[in-house]
Design an enzyme around this catalytic site. Structure first.
Site, PDB file in Angstrom:
ATOM      1  N   GLN A 130       0.657  -1.145  -0.531  1.00 50.10           N
ATOM      2  CA  GLN A 130      -0.564  -0.034  -0.442  1.00 50.10           C
ATOM      3  C   GLN A 130       1.094   0.548   0.308  1.00 50.10           C
ATOM      4  OE1 GLN A 130      -3.418  -1.412   0.733  1.00 50.10           O
ATOM      5  NE2 GLN A 130      -4.352   0.423  -0.738  1.00 50.10           N
ATOM      6  N   LYS A 133       1.648   1.487  -3.759  1.00 54.19           N
ATOM      7  CA  LYS A 133       0.511   1.934  -4.732  1.00 54.19           C
ATOM      8  C   LYS A 133       0.223   3.351  -4.157  1.00 54.19           C
ATOM      9  CE  LYS A 133      -2.359  -0.751  -3.987  1.00 54.19           C
ATOM     10  NZ  LYS A 133      -3.888  -1.916  -3.266  1.00 54.19           N
ATOM     11  N   LYS A 145      -3.499  -0.691   6.252  1.00 51.62           N
ATOM     12  CA  LYS A 145      -3.600  -2.740   6.021  1.00 51.62           C
ATOM     13  C   LYS A 145      -4.417  -2.377   7.343  1.00 51.62           C
ATOM     14  CE  LYS A 145      -5.400  -4.079   3.031  1.00 51.62           C
ATOM     15  NZ  LYS A 145      -5.685  -3.727   1.391  1.00 51.62           N
ATOM     16  N   ASP A 185     -11.748  -4.685   2.144  1.00 56.54           N
ATOM     17  CA  ASP A 185     -10.748  -5.951   1.178  1.00 56.54           C
ATOM     18  C   ASP A 185     -11.280  -7.214   1.245  1.00 56.54           C
ATOM     19  OD1 ASP A 185      -7.503  -5.848   0.328  1.00 56.54           O
ATOM     20  OD2 ASP A 185      -8.485  -7.945   0.878  1.00 56.54           O
ATOM     21  N   THR A 229     -11.784  -0.732  -8.054  1.00 52.36           N
ATOM     22  CA  THR A 229     -10.480  -1.578  -8.685  1.00 52.36           C
ATOM     23  C   THR A 229     -10.750  -2.290  -9.879  1.00 52.36           C
ATOM     24  OG1 THR A 229     -10.701  -1.754  -5.909  1.00 52.36           O
ATOM     25  CG2 THR A 229      -9.399  -3.191  -7.529  1.00 52.36           C
ATOM     26  N   SER A 397     -11.481   5.555  -3.146  1.00 56.21           N
ATOM     27  CA  SER A 397     -10.913   6.375  -1.864  1.00 56.21           C
ATOM     28  C   SER A 397     -10.817   7.579  -1.483  1.00 56.21           C
ATOM     29  CB  SER A 397     -10.105   4.983  -0.817  1.00 56.21           C
ATOM     30  OG  SER A 397     -10.788   3.899  -0.798  1.00 56.21           O
TER      31      SER A 397
HETATM   32  P1  NDP Z   1     -13.581  -9.760  -1.950  1.00 49.35           P
HETATM   33  O1  NDP Z   1     -13.876 -11.270  -0.286  1.00 49.35           O
HETATM   34  O2  NDP Z   1     -14.962  -9.891  -2.610  1.00 49.35           O
HETATM   35  O3  NDP Z   1     -13.573 -11.473  -2.614  1.00 49.35           O
HETATM   36  C1  NDP Z   1     -12.548 -12.678  -2.641  1.00 49.35           C
HETATM   37  C2  NDP Z   1     -12.712 -14.317  -4.035  1.00 49.35           C
HETATM   38  O4  NDP Z   1     -11.058 -14.358  -3.920  1.00 49.35           O
HETATM   39  C3  NDP Z   1     -13.845 -14.504  -3.610  1.00 49.35           C
HETATM   40  O5  NDP Z   1     -14.521 -14.979  -5.397  1.00 49.35           O
HETATM   41  C4  NDP Z   1     -12.939 -15.557  -2.920  1.00 49.35           C
HETATM   42  O6  NDP Z   1     -13.327 -16.534  -2.617  1.00 49.35           O
HETATM   43  C5  NDP Z   1     -11.602 -15.697  -3.732  1.00 49.35           C
HETATM   44  N1  NDP Z   1     -10.733 -15.665  -2.734  1.00 49.35           N
HETATM   45  C6  NDP Z   1     -10.358 -14.917  -1.514  1.00 49.35           C
HETATM   46  N2  NDP Z   1      -8.678 -15.356  -0.801  1.00 49.35           N
HETATM   47  C7  NDP Z   1      -9.555 -16.896  -1.951  1.00 49.35           C
HETATM   48  C8  NDP Z   1      -7.958 -18.152  -1.649  1.00 49.35           C
HETATM   49  N3  NDP Z   1      -7.581 -17.970  -0.316  1.00 49.35           N
HETATM   50  N4  NDP Z   1      -8.068 -19.270  -2.632  1.00 49.35           N
HETATM   51  C9  NDP Z   1      -8.778 -18.770  -3.543  1.00 49.35           C
HETATM   52  N5  NDP Z   1      -9.518 -17.995  -3.449  1.00 49.35           N
HETATM   53  C10 NDP Z   1     -10.126 -17.090  -2.456  1.00 49.35           C
HETATM   54  O7  NDP Z   1     -12.515  -9.340  -2.131  1.00 49.35           O
HETATM   55  P2  NDP Z   1     -11.912  -8.274  -3.169  1.00 49.35           P
HETATM   56  O8  NDP Z   1     -12.653  -8.508  -4.330  1.00 49.35           O
HETATM   57  O9  NDP Z   1     -11.922  -7.419  -3.085  1.00 49.35           O
HETATM   58  O10 NDP Z   1     -10.450  -8.650  -3.289  1.00 49.35           O
HETATM   59  C11 NDP Z   1      -9.627  -9.456  -4.135  1.00 49.35           C
HETATM   60  C12 NDP Z   1      -8.174  -9.103  -4.249  1.00 49.35           C
HETATM   61  O11 NDP Z   1      -7.909  -7.528  -4.415  1.00 49.35           O
HETATM   62  C13 NDP Z   1      -7.316  -9.000  -2.986  1.00 49.35           C
HETATM   63  O12 NDP Z   1      -6.252  -9.276  -3.076  1.00 49.35           O
HETATM   64  C14 NDP Z   1      -7.407  -7.944  -2.677  1.00 49.35           C
HETATM   65  O13 NDP Z   1      -6.304  -7.633  -1.317  1.00 49.35           O
HETATM   66  C15 NDP Z   1      -6.917  -7.210  -4.144  1.00 49.35           C
HETATM   67  N6  NDP Z   1      -8.030  -5.487  -3.780  1.00 49.35           N
HETATM   68  C16 NDP Z   1      -9.369  -5.759  -3.000  1.00 49.35           C
HETATM   69  C17 NDP Z   1      -9.338  -3.892  -3.752  1.00 49.35           C
HETATM   70  C18 NDP Z   1     -10.856  -3.322  -3.016  1.00 49.35           C
HETATM   71  O14 NDP Z   1     -11.254  -2.577  -3.139  1.00 49.35           O
HETATM   72  N7  NDP Z   1     -12.255  -4.335  -2.988  1.00 49.35           N
HETATM   73  C19 NDP Z   1      -8.306  -2.682  -3.681  1.00 49.35           C
HETATM   74  C20 NDP Z   1      -6.590  -3.236  -4.103  1.00 49.35           C
HETATM   75  C21 NDP Z   1      -7.188  -4.849  -4.187  1.00 49.35           C
HETATM   76  P3  NDP Z   1     -14.168 -17.222  -1.747  1.00 49.35           P
HETATM   77  O15 NDP Z   1     -15.479 -16.466  -2.171  1.00 49.35           O
HETATM   78  O16 NDP Z   1     -14.629 -18.570  -1.707  1.00 49.35           O
HETATM   79  O17 NDP Z   1     -13.366 -17.279  -0.531  1.00 49.35           O
HETATM   80  O1  2IT Z   2      -5.924  -2.763  -1.329  1.00 46.71           O
HETATM   81  C1  2IT Z   2      -6.228  -1.978  -1.636  1.00 46.71           C
HETATM   82  O2  2IT Z   2      -6.142  -0.929  -1.853  1.00 46.71           O
HETATM   83  C2  2IT Z   2      -7.856  -2.245  -0.972  1.00 46.71           C
HETATM   84  N1  2IT Z   2      -8.633  -3.101  -0.663  1.00 46.71           N
HETATM   85  C3  2IT Z   2      -8.191  -1.085  -0.370  1.00 46.71           C
HETATM   86  C4  2IT Z   2      -7.884   0.198   0.062  1.00 46.71           C
HETATM   87  C5  2IT Z   2      -7.926   1.888   0.418  1.00 46.71           C
HETATM   88  O3  2IT Z   2      -8.295   2.160   1.436  1.00 46.71           O
HETATM   89  O4  2IT Z   2      -8.917   1.587  -0.384  1.00 46.71           O
END
Ligand code: NDP
Ligand code: 2IT
Length: 465
Positions: A130, A133, A145, A185, A229, A397
């Protein structure tokens, strides 16, 4: 490099201090010694250090002032007990974390992750990423975080609410619109942000909209934050393709995950004319020859909190549900990992290369292992590192905080225009920085160096704190 199959080399091989210059090796050895067992944190630090030699040569003052050592050490690490009661009255004890990594550029900013795998090393790797980023967004946001090993899966709304309230009962003392501003997240979306905000407001007796982002649109949230994202990663991918005189139109795209990032990655890729074949969760993946039906996926995931297996059942003949193998086995032009860390390993990278992939861009944080990154880079695949490619979420954000400070709310179109411009600027900055330091087309080096320079120069100007 020939895309023929090679013996997978151990990932660890890429993370030995001996691979770095003596100054960087000594920094990395200290990180290993002082943070035992924090594998993901070690990996994230190594991936940055291995690109920094040229910048340390050009900017010796960074070495003289132990800038890199300071960047690798969080400003503050908070760990706390989170007791809560489930619907049957049983008591559970989880652990809460908030790593306040760097505040040289603004208040600590970064998401909260609720997932059973969460531990100190994972939160620290995410906080470390972060730093770079948030610097790349060009906004005034520092880096943090947090999260918990709480598993929201299968829990009722009232259980999730009680957990969030207990979590915030401790966390609120460390937060503030000018101090530390969490967001979502994995496992933390609109529902959880609502419960967390309610409890913060109750404990502090303050309407302090800017203390959390990802809020509901009626109570201080920003348009486009939900989409940001995924949209941002597709925009970044498009910029990488355009730099090579290519486009997304008509490309076959493979997406992993089915959460917030995956869903809006699919939406934007489809809007730009790509054909998205897949999505997944931790139990299996979907291949839909007609392209993912996003209305159905949203209904299942956002409406019912269901599984991708339900999608295959309802979609009919075009979709199949696969429980062995990986989504990366599906041939594609563009791969957008959007689930979790280390989900795309060296073996998967070889498969993608053999199948002719043109671009891989990280929606998730650190989904591609270092060995896989190397395979992709050496094969000439355009590779967008998460620090740059998924920065659209935290950038929006930052725009939400700006609206909160002005007690204003912008239209969807205006906010999306701002996001688009930020993603273009991040692409340009990574691209130009990589060229300036002699690594044309290497977005990993570009993102690490451009991010480091911004935060390091602010730290230098602010003295030894
Ligand atoms: P969600 O909780 O909305 O979705 C997570 C997804 O990833 C689900 O489909 C989940 O499946 C799968 N998943 C999670 N853990 C695992 C695992 N250990 N093995 C396999 N599949 C897994 O999270 P987000 O979409 O918000 O986040 C996804 C990624 O994006 C993360 O790496 C997060 O750090 C990153 N990110 C998110 C941001 C945001 O704004 N939300 C910003 C920047 C990055 P299941 O339901 O089966 O667990
Ligand atoms: O990994 C990421 O950048 C996030 N989960 C979003 C963080 C934020 O403060 O919007």
């Amino acid at each position: 490099m020939s895309p023929s199959r090679q013996t997978p080399r151990r990932e660890q091989e890429y993370r030995e201090p001996g691979k770095l210059s003596p100054a960087l090796a000594s920094i990395y050895s200290d990180v290993l010694r002082r943070n035992p067992g924090e594998t993901e944190f070690h990996q994230a630090v190594f991936e940055v250090l291995e690109t920094l030699a040229p910048v340390l040569e050009a900017r010796p003052e960074y070495l003289d002032t132990k800038l890199v050592e300071r960047v690798c050490e969080p400003e503050r690490q908070i760990m706390f007990r989170v007791p809560w009661q489930d619907d049957s009255g049983e008591i559970h004890v989880n652990r809460g974390f908030r790593i306040e990594f760097n505040s040289a550029l603004g208040p600590y900013k970064g998401g909260l992750r609720f997932h059973p795998s969460v531990n100190l090393g994972i939160v620290k790797f995410l906080g470390f990423e972060q730093v770079f980023k948030n610097a790349l967004t060009g906004l005034s946001i520092g880096a943090g975080k947090g999260g918990s090993d709480f598993d929201p899966k299968g829990r009722s709304d009232s259980e999730v609410m009680r957990f969030c309230q207990s979590f915030m009962a401790e966390l609120h003392r460390h937060l503030g619109e000018h101090t530390d501003v969490p967001a979502g997240d994995i496992g933390v979306g609109g529902r959880e942000i609502g419960y967390l905000f309610g409890q913060y407001r109750r404990l502090t007796n303050r309407w302090e909209a800017g203390v959390l982002t990802g809020k509901g649109l009626e109570w201080g949230g920003s348009q486009v934050r939900t989409e940001a994202t995924g949209y941002g990663n597709v925009l970044f991918t498009l910029e990488m393709l355009r730099a090579r005189k290519e486009d997304l139109q008509g490309q076959q795209v493979v997406v992993s995950g089915s959460g917030n990032v995956a869903i809006y990655t699919i939406e934007k890729a489809q809007a730009l004319g790509a054909h998205v074949l897949t999505c997944s969760d931790s139990q299996g993946y979907i291949v839909d020859e007609k392209g993912i039906n996003l209305d159905l996926l949203k209904e299942i995931k956002e409406g019912e909190r269901g599984r991708v297996a339900d999608y295959a059942e309802r979609r009919g003949a075009s979709a199949r549900y696969v429980t062995d193998g990986r989504v990366w086995d599906v041939p594609c032009d563009v791969a957008l990992p959007s689930a979790t860390q280390n989900e795309l390993d060296e073996d998967a990278a070889w498969t993608l290369v053999r199948n002719g992939v043109r671009a891989v861009s990280e929606g998730a944080n650190m989904p591609t292992t270092p060995a896989a990154v190397r395979v992709l880079r050496e094969a000439g695949v355009a590779f967008g590192p998460g620090k740059a490619a998924n920065a659209g979420g935290v950038a929006t954000s930052g725009l939400e905080m700006r609206q909160n400070a002005e007690r204003d709310s912008w239209s969807f179109d205006h906010t999306e225009e701002r996001l688009t411009q930020i993603m273009r600027d991040i692409h340009t900055s990574c691209h130009e920085t990589a060229e300036r330091y002699g690594f044309p087309g290497d977005y990993v080096a570009g993102a690490n160096i451009a991010g480091l320079e911004r935060v390091a120069d602010a730290m230098l100007a602010q003295g030894l704190v």
